[in-house]
Write a protein that holds these residues in place. Structure first.
Motif, short mmCIF file in Angstrom:
data_model
loop_
_atom_site.label_atom_id
_atom_site.label_comp_id
_atom_site.label_asym_id
_atom_site.label_seq_id
_atom_site.Cartn_x
_atom_site.Cartn_y
_atom_site.Cartn_z
N THR A 297 -10.88 6.86 6.12
CA THR A 297 -9.79 6.25 6.88
C THR A 297 -10.09 4.80 7.19
OG1 THR A 297 -9.21 8.39 7.87
CG2 THR A 297 -8.44 6.41 9.01
N ARG A 298 -11.34 4.50 7.54
CA ARG A 298 -11.71 3.10 7.82
C ARG A 298 -11.54 2.24 6.57
NH1 ARG A 298 -16.17 5.74 10.50
NH2 ARG A 298 -15.83 5.73 12.75
N VAL A 299 -11.92 2.78 5.43
CA VAL A 299 -11.81 2.00 4.20
C VAL A 299 -10.34 1.76 3.83
CG1 VAL A 299 -12.24 2.06 1.71
CG2 VAL A 299 -14.06 2.64 3.30
N GLU A 300 -9.53 2.80 3.91
CA GLU A 300 -8.11 2.63 3.58
C GLU A 300 -7.44 1.65 4.54
OE1 GLU A 300 -6.28 3.62 1.15
OE2 GLU A 300 -7.57 5.08 0.14
N ALA A 301 -7.78 1.71 5.82
CA ALA A 301 -7.19 0.79 6.80
C ALA A 301 -7.63 -0.64 6.52
CB ALA A 301 -7.59 1.21 8.22
N GLY A 302 -8.90 -0.82 6.19
CA GLY A 302 -9.39 -2.16 5.88
C GLY A 302 -8.73 -2.73 4.65
N ARG A 303 -8.57 -1.90 3.63
CA ARG A 303 -7.92 -2.36 2.40
C ARG A 303 -6.48 -2.78 2.67
NH1 ARG A 303 -9.00 1.89 -0.77
NH2 ARG A 303 -10.91 0.91 -1.58
N ALA A 304 -5.78 -1.98 3.45
CA ALA A 304 -4.39 -2.32 3.78
C ALA A 304 -4.32 -3.63 4.56
CB ALA A 304 -3.76 -1.19 4.59
N LEU A 305 -5.29 -3.86 5.43
CA LEU A 305 -5.29 -5.07 6.25
C LEU A 305 -5.54 -6.32 5.41
CD1 LEU A 305 -5.02 -6.07 9.15
CD2 LEU A 305 -7.46 -5.65 9.47
N TYR A 306 -6.52 -6.27 4.51
CA TYR A 306 -6.77 -7.48 3.72
C TYR A 306 -5.65 -7.74 2.72
CZ TYR A 306 -8.83 -5.60 -0.76
OH TYR A 306 -9.05 -5.02 -1.99
N LEU A 307 -5.03 -6.67 2.20
CA LEU A 307 -3.92 -6.88 1.27
C LEU A 307 -2.69 -7.44 1.99
CD1 LEU A 307 -4.16 -3.71 -1.01
CD2 LEU A 307 -4.61 -6.09 -1.66
N ALA A 308 -2.45 -7.00 3.22
CA ALA A 308 -1.32 -7.54 3.99
C ALA A 308 -1.52 -9.03 4.25
CB ALA A 308 -1.17 -6.77 5.29
N ALA A 309 -2.74 -9.42 4.59
CA ALA A 309 -3.03 -10.84 4.82
C ALA A 309 -2.88 -11.64 3.52
CB ALA A 309 -4.43 -11.00 5.39
N ALA A 310 -3.32 -11.05 2.41
CA ALA A 310 -3.21 -11.72 1.11
C ALA A 310 -1.75 -11.96 0.74
CB ALA A 310 -3.90 -10.91 0.03
N ARG A 311 -0.89 -11.00 1.05
CA ARG A 311 0.53 -11.17 0.72
C ARG A 311 1.15 -12.29 1.54
NH1 ARG A 311 0.33 -5.14 1.02
NH2 ARG A 311 -0.11 -4.47 -1.12
N LEU A 312 0.73 -12.43 2.80
CA LEU A 312 1.21 -13.56 3.60
C LEU A 312 0.80 -14.87 2.94
CD1 LEU A 312 0.43 -12.43 7.27
CD2 LEU A 312 2.68 -12.59 6.18
N ARG A 313 -0.45 -14.94 2.50
CA ARG A 313 -0.93 -16.16 1.83
C ARG A 313 -0.14 -16.43 0.57
NH1 ARG A 313 -4.09 -18.42 -1.99
NH2 ARG A 313 -5.70 -19.94 -1.37
N ASP A 314 0.11 -15.40 -0.22
CA ASP A 314 0.85 -15.57 -1.47
C ASP A 314 2.28 -16.05 -1.22
OD1 ASP A 314 -1.31 -14.79 -3.05
OD2 ASP A 314 -0.74 -12.68 -3.05
N GLN A 315 2.83 -15.71 -0.06
CA GLN A 315 4.19 -16.13 0.28
C GLN A 315 4.24 -17.50 0.93
OE1 GLN A 315 5.52 -12.93 2.82
NE2 GLN A 315 5.17 -11.38 1.23
N GLY A 316 3.07 -18.13 1.10
CA GLY A 316 3.02 -19.44 1.73
C GLY A 316 3.22 -19.40 3.23
N ARG A 317 2.98 -18.24 3.84
CA ARG A 317 3.15 -18.10 5.28
C ARG A 317 1.80 -18.20 5.98
NH1 ARG A 317 6.22 -12.51 5.75
NH2 ARG A 317 6.06 -13.00 7.97
N PRO A 318 1.77 -18.51 7.28
CA PRO A 318 0.50 -18.58 8.01
C PRO A 318 -0.22 -17.23 7.94
CG PRO A 318 2.27 -19.57 9.31
CD PRO A 318 2.93 -18.90 8.13
N PHE A 319 -1.54 -17.29 7.74
CA PHE A 319 -2.30 -16.05 7.62
C PHE A 319 -3.68 -16.14 8.27
CE2 PHE A 319 -3.73 -18.62 4.16
CZ PHE A 319 -5.04 -18.24 3.88
N SER A 320 -3.93 -17.21 9.00
CA SER A 320 -5.25 -17.44 9.58
C SER A 320 -5.67 -16.30 10.51
CB SER A 320 -5.28 -18.77 10.34
OG SER A 320 -6.54 -18.98 10.93
N ARG A 321 -4.77 -15.88 11.40
CA ARG A 321 -5.11 -14.80 12.33
C ARG A 321 -5.35 -13.50 11.57
NH1 ARG A 321 -1.44 -11.34 15.08
NH2 ARG A 321 0.27 -12.75 14.59
N GLN A 322 -4.51 -13.22 10.59
CA GLN A 322 -4.67 -11.98 9.82
C GLN A 322 -5.95 -12.02 8.98
OE1 GLN A 322 -1.88 -13.71 10.15
NE2 GLN A 322 -0.40 -12.29 11.06
N ALA A 323 -6.33 -13.21 8.49
CA ALA A 323 -7.58 -13.32 7.74
C ALA A 323 -8.77 -13.02 8.64
CB ALA A 323 -7.71 -14.71 7.13
N ALA A 324 -8.75 -13.54 9.86
CA ALA A 324 -9.83 -13.25 10.81
C ALA A 324 -9.88 -11.76 11.15
CB ALA A 324 -9.66 -14.08 12.07
#
Length: 390
Positions: A297-324
């Motif tokens: 569960t920890r691994v799946e949650a972590g993967r979902a979190l980094y991918l969500a932040a990556a999608r923000l970056r790919d869309q040109g949206r702010p992602f600094s907080r999500q990256a942290a």
């Protein structure tokens, strides 16, 4: 032991091209990385020849523009490549992440002329990069760095010491942050320094508890002369460039952490399915099943979190907080999961005969590099609440 084989992670890939890319990465992992990982880590061997292969395969410039030799891949795909590489050997996954970090300043802030002249070799020409921000007295407080850059005609002369440099002493180029003006963040400028520059030398690599195959060393700049054409961005813009790079780099660390954690789960599942106690596999016992469920569960949650932040970056949206958040959660998850994997294997987990002890030692550094997890909490809180009242 059981013949249970770990199932490949089902990747969230947007195109047929990206699916082919992951297939290529898995082929390289199985053929070139996994068979040698344990032995080479134990001996401290850095696989420079492997990085040459990764460069030839187009894997060192994935998130950068194709016109300069990059792969034109979104961060969502690039990070999943990092996870695959890190799961096989963290020295490789983290090495690719650091190289990408070292290319960020030029790719994001260099002039068209600089990019055309330098980026193709950096992204696909077999070169290996490193990133020089930390110093002996400036770690978490990066704005207090003391390495100086002084103008001398059309050149800059850099003097000082950088510390904790991944690929220190073996890199072909270094992205260096140095003080060119006033105290504080506004007086820092970025430079691209060749690895063979006169006056640049590396200390003996640090002796670390993990990632023994990845050289980490101090770098000494003894009047290193760099032409102004290798200054990246404006004078005084270096700290902003550094923070921008770190936002993306933290996502790389998050992906590497999940790669290590996934590898640990795979090993724990294989062992628990085959290890017999009291007449049945230990995977049948509820206490162990719950432990494995929490790890997954920890691994799946972590993967979902980094991918969500990556999608923000790919869309040109702010992602600094999500990256942290991703860096914080994923690296803490990796430390927890790898520790639990050692527990699943019991005494065997504490031996070199199984890789989980290596995974646990490697996971620890991921909570420290590119901003400690205490710093990530400060970044997150500052964006949620605002700066501290003083």
């Amino acid at each position: 032991m059981s013949d249970r084989a770990p199932q490949p992670v089902e990747r969230q890939l947007p195109t047929e091209e990206s699916r082919d890319l992951i297939a290529l990465v898995r082929e390289i992992v199985q053929r070139e990385i996994t068979p040698h990982a344990a032995e080479e880590e134990e001996s401290g061997h850095f696989p420079r020849e492997l990085f040459a292969l990764l460069s030839e395969s187009g894997l060192l410039g994935l998130p950068y523009a194709g016109e300069y030799g990059g792969g034109d891949q979104p961060y969502e795909v690039y990070l999943q490549v990092l996870e695959e590489l890190a799961g096989a050997r963290l020295t490789v996954g983290l090495g690719v992440s650091v190289h990408s970090l070292a290319c960020h300043a030029l790719a994001g802030y260099g002039t068209d002329k600089q990019q055309a002249a330098l980026l193709p070799d950096m992204l696909g020409g077999g070169l290996l990069g490193a990133y020089c921000l930390s110093e002996p007295s400036a770690g978490s407080d990066a704005a207090s760095l003391r390495t100086k850059a002084v103008r001398d005609g059309g050149d800059w002369v850099i003097t000082g010491t950088k510390s904790w440099i991944t690929h220190g002493g073996i890199a072909d180029f270094y992205t260096v942050l140095a003080r060119s003006g006033e105290e504080g963040a506004r007086g820092i400028t970025a430079f691209l320094v060749p690895g063979d520059a006169e006056g640049l030398s590396a200390a003996v690599p640090e002796k670390k508890m993990g990632m023994k195959g990845s050289p980490t060393a101090q770098l000494n700049f003894d009047g290193v002369r760099v032409p102004d054409t290798r200054r990246i961005g404006d004078e005084g813009q270096g700290f902003a460039i550094a923070l921008s790079a770190l936002d993306s780099g933290r996502l790389g660390i998050a992906a590497c952490a999940i790669g290590v954690a996934q590898a640990a789960i795979d090993e724990a599942l294989t062992y628990a399915s085959g290890r017999q106690q009291f007449g049945r596999p230990i995977a049948d016992f509820q206490g162990l099943r719950f432990l494995l469920a929490d790890m997954a569960t920890r691994v799946e949650a972590g993967r979902a979190l980094y991918l969500a932040a990556a999608r923000l970056r790919d869309q040109g949206r702010p992602f600094s907080r999500q990256a942290a958040m991703a860096k914080l959660f994923c690296t803490d998850a990796a430390m927890s999961v790898t520790t639990d994997a050692v527990q699943v294997l019991g005494g065997y987990g504490y031996t070199l005969d199984f890789p989980v002890e290596r995974y646990m030692r490697e996971a620890k550094v991921l909570q420290i590099v590119e901003g400690t997890n205490q710093i990530q909490r400060m970044v997150i809180a500052r964006q949620l609440i605002g700066p501290e009242s003083r």
